[in-house]
Structure formats: structure tokens, C-alpha cells
Design a protein around this motif. Sequence first.
Motif, PDB file in Angstrom:
ATOM      1  N   ARG A 141       0.839  -1.199   0.000  1.00  0.00           N
ATOM      2  CA  ARG A 141       0.000   0.000   0.000  1.00  0.00           C
ATOM      3  C   ARG A 141       0.875   1.251   0.000  1.00  0.00           C
ATOM      4  O   ARG A 141       0.599   2.231  -0.695  1.00  0.00           O
ATOM      5  CB  ARG A 141      -0.913  -0.014   1.223  1.00  0.00           C
ATOM      6  N   GLU A 213      -5.412   3.453   7.206  1.00  0.00           N
ATOM      7  CA  GLU A 213      -6.763   3.564   6.668  1.00  0.00           C
ATOM      8  C   GLU A 213      -6.882   2.764   5.379  1.00  0.00           C
ATOM      9  O   GLU A 213      -5.904   2.201   4.885  1.00  0.00           O
ATOM     10  CB  GLU A 213      -7.129   5.035   6.464  1.00  0.00           C
ATOM     11  N   ASP A 214      -8.087   2.725   4.848  1.00  0.00           N
ATOM     12  CA  ASP A 214      -8.332   1.892   3.674  1.00  0.00           C
ATOM     13  C   ASP A 214      -8.129   2.649   2.367  1.00  0.00           C
ATOM     14  O   ASP A 214      -8.622   2.238   1.323  1.00  0.00           O
ATOM     15  CB  ASP A 214      -9.752   1.306   3.718  1.00  0.00           C
ATOM     16  N   TYR A 216      -5.162   4.560  -0.203  1.00  0.00           N
ATOM     17  CA  TYR A 216      -3.738   4.652  -0.502  1.00  0.00           C
ATOM     18  C   TYR A 216      -3.582   5.220  -1.902  1.00  0.00           C
ATOM     19  O   TYR A 216      -4.569   5.437  -2.616  1.00  0.00           O
ATOM     20  CB  TYR A 216      -3.053   3.286  -0.377  1.00  0.00           C
ATOM     21  N   HIS A 313      -9.113  -3.155  13.903  1.00  0.00           N
ATOM     22  CA  HIS A 313      -8.605  -3.030  12.539  1.00  0.00           C
ATOM     23  C   HIS A 313      -7.101  -3.270  12.450  1.00  0.00           C
ATOM     24  O   HIS A 313      -6.577  -3.481  11.356  1.00  0.00           O
ATOM     25  CB  HIS A 313      -8.954  -1.651  11.980  1.00  0.00           C
ATOM     26  N   VAL A 322      -5.854  -5.846   8.271  1.00  0.00           N
ATOM     27  CA  VAL A 322      -7.089  -5.101   8.065  1.00  0.00           C
ATOM     28  C   VAL A 322      -6.855  -3.647   8.432  1.00  0.00           C
ATOM     29  O   VAL A 322      -6.698  -3.316   9.598  1.00  0.00           O
ATOM     30  CB  VAL A 322      -8.231  -5.670   8.938  1.00  0.00           C
ATOM     31  N   PRO A 323      -6.816  -2.735   7.469  1.00  0.00           N
ATOM     32  CA  PRO A 323      -6.564  -1.332   7.768  1.00  0.00           C
ATOM     33  C   PRO A 323      -7.805  -0.640   8.297  1.00  0.00           C
ATOM     34  O   PRO A 323      -8.912  -1.163   8.201  1.00  0.00           O
ATOM     35  CB  PRO A 323      -6.167  -0.750   6.407  1.00  0.00           C
ATOM     36  N   LYS A 325     -10.930   1.359   8.270  1.00  0.00           N
ATOM     37  CA  LYS A 325     -11.883   1.644   7.209  1.00  0.00           C
ATOM     38  C   LYS A 325     -12.502   3.007   7.433  1.00  0.00           C
ATOM     39  O   LYS A 325     -12.837   3.378   8.535  1.00  0.00           O
ATOM     40  CB  LYS A 325     -12.973   0.573   7.165  1.00  0.00           C
TER      41      LYS A 325
END
Length: 336
Positions: A141, A213-214, A216, A313, A322-323, A325
Amino acid sequence: MDRDQHELQFLGFPGVYRESSKIILKWRKIFAQITLALILPLCVVFLAHSLVSHLLTFRIVDHEDDRDYASEGSQSYRDLSHALKKEWVAFWLTMLGYFIFVFIFSLLSTSAVVYTVACIYAAKQITFKKIMSVVPRVWKRLMATFLWTFVTFVAFFVVAVALLIGWVVIVSAFLVGSGLAIAVLVILLILYVVVFVYLTMIWQLASVISVLEDVYGRKAMVKSRRLIKGKMGMSVGCFLGVMLWSALVEGLFECLVVLDLVQGIGIKIAGGLICLLLLLMVVLFDLVVQTVIYFVCKSYHHENIDKSSLSEHLEVYLGDYVPLKANSVQLEQLHV
């Protein structure tokens, strides 16, 4: 991180430095392990490259000077030309290997430190083994974000070169006075530095966002630009402070090891080790500062991160990282 979320928004760059120092000191064992595993190779290669590139450059310059005085077609000229070809190949291979190594370990180091600080913030149990298992899953990412940043910087440099060429053409064609020409050049240089610093800060914050976070890549950069608004002065202060220390360490290494300004192999070895230790501390501190800035900016924009959600997360579930979200931890807006 012992501070309440609401308090973070009031931190200036001295406060960010203090908070980062407290985090490192309190969790020094885990950060020492990260430093030895990831940051140490990065710093060793950085300093070694400075020395090797200096030696290769001086050898190339010396041989080119010698060839200029040799008769073209003579054996000496051919030998020097052959040696120069080998040296240029060695130089560019060294540069390529250096950039690849630094690129990979920079991403891995950033992933490890950002993840660790986030776990500390979420009051989550962390071990070095868990950190190292997560790092390979998040660095891709970061790579996507880096590539977008690279494209942005290339575009910036192209525009900067175009403006410089335009300045030269205008000065030459219209015989602009030296005073006005210098004034315009100074303005262009100031604009260049300002934009360069701004893009660098956007990149650093986007790297943290990419891990936590989700989003990138381009989206992380856009979000970074939004988050940094209102905290630009603090971010600039943190950035310039770290840059100053980095420049001092690099300058010290150049003086003690690279440029032969001191005599004695023992002094050079001791100086090199001191510079390596200082650089390790600067790089680690910089990465922690970048992560703290992320939480400060979140707090400033009244985006409250729920620690329990953050902890969930950050879990490694069935081997998948799991970033954060955006819709679950995106931080509910606190209206004040």
C-alpha cells in the motif's frame, strides 16, 4: 500515547516532539528491535553510499583529467577510457542498488513504526514478531502511495526546470537587468523550496494514512492534503527540525569520514559509528513524529478515532492485515 484525543489538537511542533520522545522512551525495547531489524540496514547503506559514491566520483574525475592530457589514440588514452567505462558502470550500478535498497527498507521501516505507534495509541498488546508479520502485508500500500508521489514530484521538477529555462531565455532575449533577473530567480527558488517542502509533508502524512486507513495512492495524498490544513505551521516546524538534524549528521559524517579532514583510522571509525547512531535516532524519531502528526491532524479536524475500533482493525485476521476503514473508524465528526 497518554494524551486525550481532544488535547492532541493543541500540540505545536515542540509538543509533537515531546510526545514522540515519550513514546520512544516508554516503548524503547520494541523500537530498539525495529531499529536493529529495519532502520539499521537503511542507515548503514545510506552512509556507505555517501562514502562509496564520493570515492567513485573522485576517481572518475581524476581519470577524466588524466585522459584530457593524454594523446588521443595512445595506449594511455585507451587504458584510461576503458577504466572510465568500468567506473561509470560501477557508479550507476551502485546508485541503482542503493535506491532499490533504500526504497524497500524505507517502506518496511515506515510500515513497522506507524503500525507500532497505532497499536500503542489503541492500547493494544504488541510484540516484535507480530509487527514483522504485519509489515510485509502493508508495504505494498505504501508502494502505491510512493509511486503516486514519485509521479507528482517528477511533474513538479519538470515545471521547475521549464520555469528556469524560461527565466534564462527571457533574461538573454530581452537583456533584463541583473538586479531584476536575480530578484526573479530568488522568487523562483523560494517558490521551489516552499512547494518541495509542502509535497514532502503531503507524502509523509499520506504514507501514514496508507498504513492506517483503507485509502492509498492518489486518494491517500488527497486526504493528506485535507488533513494537513490548519496544522501546516506545526508540520513545517517538525519537518524542518528533523531535516536540520539529518543535515548536521550527514555533514558530520562527510567531515569525519568522507573528506579526510581528520587523520587516523581510529578517529574515522569512531566518528562513523557516532554518525550511524545519531542517524538511527533521527530516522526513528522522524517516523514516530509523522505518525503523531497524523493523530494531531485527526484531532484538529474533530475526527475521533475510537480506540477499540482501531484495535480491531489492527488485528491480523487469518493472515490478512485489516486497515482502518473510512466508514467504520472514519472517525465520527465531533461538532463543537
